[in-house]
Write a protein that holds these residues in place. Structure first.
Motif, mmCIF file in Angstrom:
data_model
loop_
_atom_site.group_PDB
_atom_site.id
_atom_site.type_symbol
_atom_site.label_atom_id
_atom_site.label_comp_id
_atom_site.label_asym_id
_atom_site.label_seq_id
_atom_site.Cartn_x
_atom_site.Cartn_y
_atom_site.Cartn_z
ATOM 1 N N SER A 75 65.954 98.105 -5.407
ATOM 2 C CA SER A 75 66.040 97.882 -3.746
ATOM 3 C C SER A 75 65.114 98.599 -3.120
ATOM 4 O O SER A 75 64.660 99.504 -3.970
ATOM 5 C CB SER A 75 67.371 98.193 -3.200
ATOM 6 O OG SER A 75 67.405 99.704 -3.527
ATOM 7 N N ASN A 77 64.972 100.916 -1.058
ATOM 8 C CA ASN A 77 65.196 102.332 -0.831
ATOM 9 C C ASN A 77 65.067 103.139 -2.287
ATOM 10 O O ASN A 77 64.414 104.145 -2.051
ATOM 11 C CB ASN A 77 66.755 102.370 -0.391
ATOM 12 C CG ASN A 77 67.229 103.950 -0.319
ATOM 13 O OD1 ASN A 77 67.705 104.413 -1.176
ATOM 14 N ND2 ASN A 77 67.232 104.266 0.774
ATOM 15 N N THR A 177 79.383 105.704 5.992
ATOM 16 C CA THR A 177 78.963 104.477 5.514
ATOM 17 C C THR A 177 80.082 103.763 5.094
ATOM 18 O O THR A 177 81.361 104.192 4.418
ATOM 19 C CB THR A 177 77.724 104.774 4.481
ATOM 20 O OG1 THR A 177 78.434 105.513 3.217
ATOM 21 C CG2 THR A 177 76.562 105.308 4.845
ATOM 22 N N ARG A 179 80.897 100.307 2.285
ATOM 23 C CA ARG A 179 80.421 99.419 1.197
ATOM 24 C C ARG A 179 81.565 98.573 0.676
ATOM 25 O O ARG A 179 82.717 99.027 0.429
ATOM 26 C CB ARG A 179 79.589 100.018 -0.065
ATOM 27 C CG ARG A 179 80.211 100.988 -0.752
ATOM 28 C CD ARG A 179 79.178 101.733 -1.601
ATOM 29 N NE ARG A 179 79.831 102.974 -2.148
ATOM 30 C CZ ARG A 179 80.224 102.696 -3.187
ATOM 31 N NH1 ARG A 179 80.255 101.693 -4.215
ATOM 32 N NH2 ARG A 179 80.840 104.010 -3.974
ATOM 33 N N THR A 325 73.062 89.940 3.999
ATOM 34 C CA THR A 325 72.277 91.076 3.685
ATOM 35 C C THR A 325 70.925 91.011 3.669
ATOM 36 O O THR A 325 70.608 89.778 4.030
ATOM 37 C CB THR A 325 72.745 91.683 2.471
ATOM 38 O OG1 THR A 325 71.993 91.133 1.442
ATOM 39 C CG2 THR A 325 73.941 92.311 1.987
ATOM 40 N N CYS A 326 70.112 91.950 3.878
ATOM 41 C CA CYS A 326 68.737 91.745 3.989
ATOM 42 C C CYS A 326 68.316 90.761 2.902
ATOM 43 O O CYS A 326 68.603 90.997 1.707
ATOM 44 C CB CYS A 326 68.034 93.331 3.762
ATOM 45 S SG CYS A 326 66.254 93.196 3.675
ATOM 46 N N CYS A 331 67.372 93.659 -2.199
ATOM 47 C CA CYS A 331 67.859 94.691 -1.166
ATOM 48 C C CYS A 331 69.164 94.273 -1.044
ATOM 49 O O CYS A 331 69.337 93.073 -0.364
ATOM 50 C CB CYS A 331 66.927 94.531 -0.048
ATOM 51 S SG CYS A 331 67.093 95.891 1.124
ATOM 52 N N ALA A 333 70.754 96.014 1.513
ATOM 53 C CA ALA A 333 70.894 96.996 2.812
ATOM 54 C C ALA A 333 71.688 95.857 4.012
ATOM 55 O O ALA A 333 71.198 94.747 4.075
ATOM 56 C CB ALA A 333 69.626 97.555 3.217
ATOM 57 N N CYS A 359 66.710 94.569 6.597
ATOM 58 C CA CYS A 359 66.925 95.910 7.063
ATOM 59 C C CYS A 359 65.558 96.466 7.799
ATOM 60 O O CYS A 359 64.565 95.749 7.872
ATOM 61 C CB CYS A 359 67.187 96.430 5.989
ATOM 62 S SG CYS A 359 65.855 96.920 4.759
#
Length: 427
Positions: A75, A77, A177, A179, A325-326, A331, A333, A359
């Motif tokens: 990812s 990040n 957060t 998930r 998601t992205c 990724c 995110a 993202c």
């Protein structure tokens, strides 16, 4: 090219199998060290080339972390972490790098040392590096917690003010957060200052210890958390808007094709329908059910388009549902921006085909020089995006099919639906 296969002897005796496991672990550490060296060299080369082209110092290296992440199938990040890790090891912590290269440290344990020393000035960081890793035999037998604790203690001794300042800054990063978890569950994580975190857990534990209605302590703690945060009893259905993507057979004929919930993923049709029906049926709750159809063969949603530069809310929701998601490869995110793959300023359409869920970090990364993103639609209706990095590497991603089912040919209702969707898309 590097050799991609390693010979292993599965017929060896137990002692030899253990020895092979140990050797492979050493190879993993050595490979991580080489990746760090390559990453640092790439960073230096890119910044030198951009300096030669007259790019301001503050903008040099933009997008490089995302490029590294794609190369490592990771990812964006984590790409930033890999880049920071490599810079620290190669330029500031040679003993930690050497310990990683020889296998005295795993990549994660080297990461712990780098992380705990991040608040220090370079001289102090090098002192910590030497004290912990100059004699790699000291690392034998030390697990993750011991490595982390030793690095923290040395950092505090070298510069207590820097450690305290970092702890104060960390409070500004408090957040919550969520998930997905297996079996239609979810993890909700609160990142809190230590005292508040301990207080929250203690309060929930007291509630769990005091309850005697047959529920387990963990169940009571979870229910108490829901009740105190939402203000409603845990057994009251949640007032949700369910973007339930269903086939015609699921909707009309009781088929078992799963539904899709944005931000979570696929869930069994029975769970999705029960979630919506329970919320609608309970007078204490309110719910909205949005039913969406997909392409009969690929699961893709039908196209939508706008002439505006900014994606209208309905189209942005549509793209978010499609991408989930992205869309940058690897990724996961959450989607924060609805982006034009081909920029609007360059003539890119504000359309479902040219739109991508992204993202924030990935959307900004692709604005760096040398990045290009294109989209296309396959004959089966699947939406494909391709990212080309400044070095020319190409990475593709496909919007996840919204539904999967086993029929090899569409039902008569699906064939009629496909015709209607094709007419709608062409309108």
């Amino acid at each position: 090219m590097f050799e991609r296969t390693l010979e292993i002897d599965l017929a060896a005796d137990e002692a030899s199998l253990i020895e092979q496991l140990s050797e492979l672990e050493l190879l993993k550490s050595a490979a991580a060290a080489r990746q760090a060296r390559l990453t640092a060299a790439l960073d230096e080369n890119r910044r030198c080339a951009e300096a030669h082209r007259g790019i301001p110092a503050a903008k040099r290296g933009r997008g490089l972390a995302s490029e590294i992440a794609l190369a490592r199938r990771d990812s964006p990040n984590r790409g930033g972490r890999h880049l920071g890790f490599a810079r620290a090891l190669v330029h500031e912590m040679p003993h930690t790098l050497a310990a990683l290269e020889t296998g005295a440290l795993s990549e994660w344990r080297a990461t712990l040392i780098v992380r705990e020393s991040a608040c220090l000035e370079i001289e102090d960081r090098r002192a910590l590096d030497a004290e912990m890793c100059a004699d790699s035999s000291k690392l034998n037998g030390r697990g993750d917690k011991r490595i982390e604790a030793d690095a923290k203690a040395i950092a505090y001794r070298l510069d207590p003010h820097a450690v305290v300042d970092r702890a104060v800054r960390a409070e500004s990063e408090r957040t919550v957060t969520s998930r997905p978890a297996p079996d239609n569950m979810a993890y909700v994580t609160a990142f809190l200052p230590m005292a508040q975190g301990v207080a929250v857990y203690a309060a929930l534990r007291r509630a769990g210890d005091a309850c005697g209605d047959g529920r387990g302590r963990g169940q009571v703690m979870a229910d108490t958390l829901v009740e105190r945060v939402t203000g409603r009893p845990a057994d009251v259905p949640v007032p949700v808007t369910v973007n339930l993507v269903v086939t015609d057979e699921t909707l009309l004929g009781g088929d078992t094709a799963p539904g899709q919930v944005p931000g979570y993923g696929p869930i069994p049709a029975a769970i999705a329908c029960r979630l919506a029906s329970d919320a609608i049926a309970d007078e204490r709750s309110k719910a909205t059910l949005r039913r969406l159809y997909r392409h009969p063969s690929s699961g893709a949603l039908v196209a939508m388009e706008s002439r505006a530069r900014r994606f209208p809310d309905a189209l942005a929701r549509f793209i978010a549902l499609r991408d989930n998601t992205c869309r940058t490869p690897y990724c996961d995110a959450p989607i924060r921006h609805t982006d034009h793959a081909n920029a609007h300023a360059a003539g890119g359409a504000t359309s479902e085909l040219n739109g991508l869920g992204a993202c924030e970090a990935c959307n900004y990364a692709k604005e760096a020089p040398g990045w290009r993103v294109t989209t296309l639609r396959r004959r089966d209706g699947a939406h494909i995006s391709e990212v080309t990095t400044p070095t020319g590497a190409r990475h593709q991603s496909q919007a996840p099919p919204l539904l999967h089912f086993d029929r090899s040919t569409p039902s008569p209702v699906e064939a009629q639906l496909a015709h209607v969707l094709a007419e709608f898309a062409a309108a």
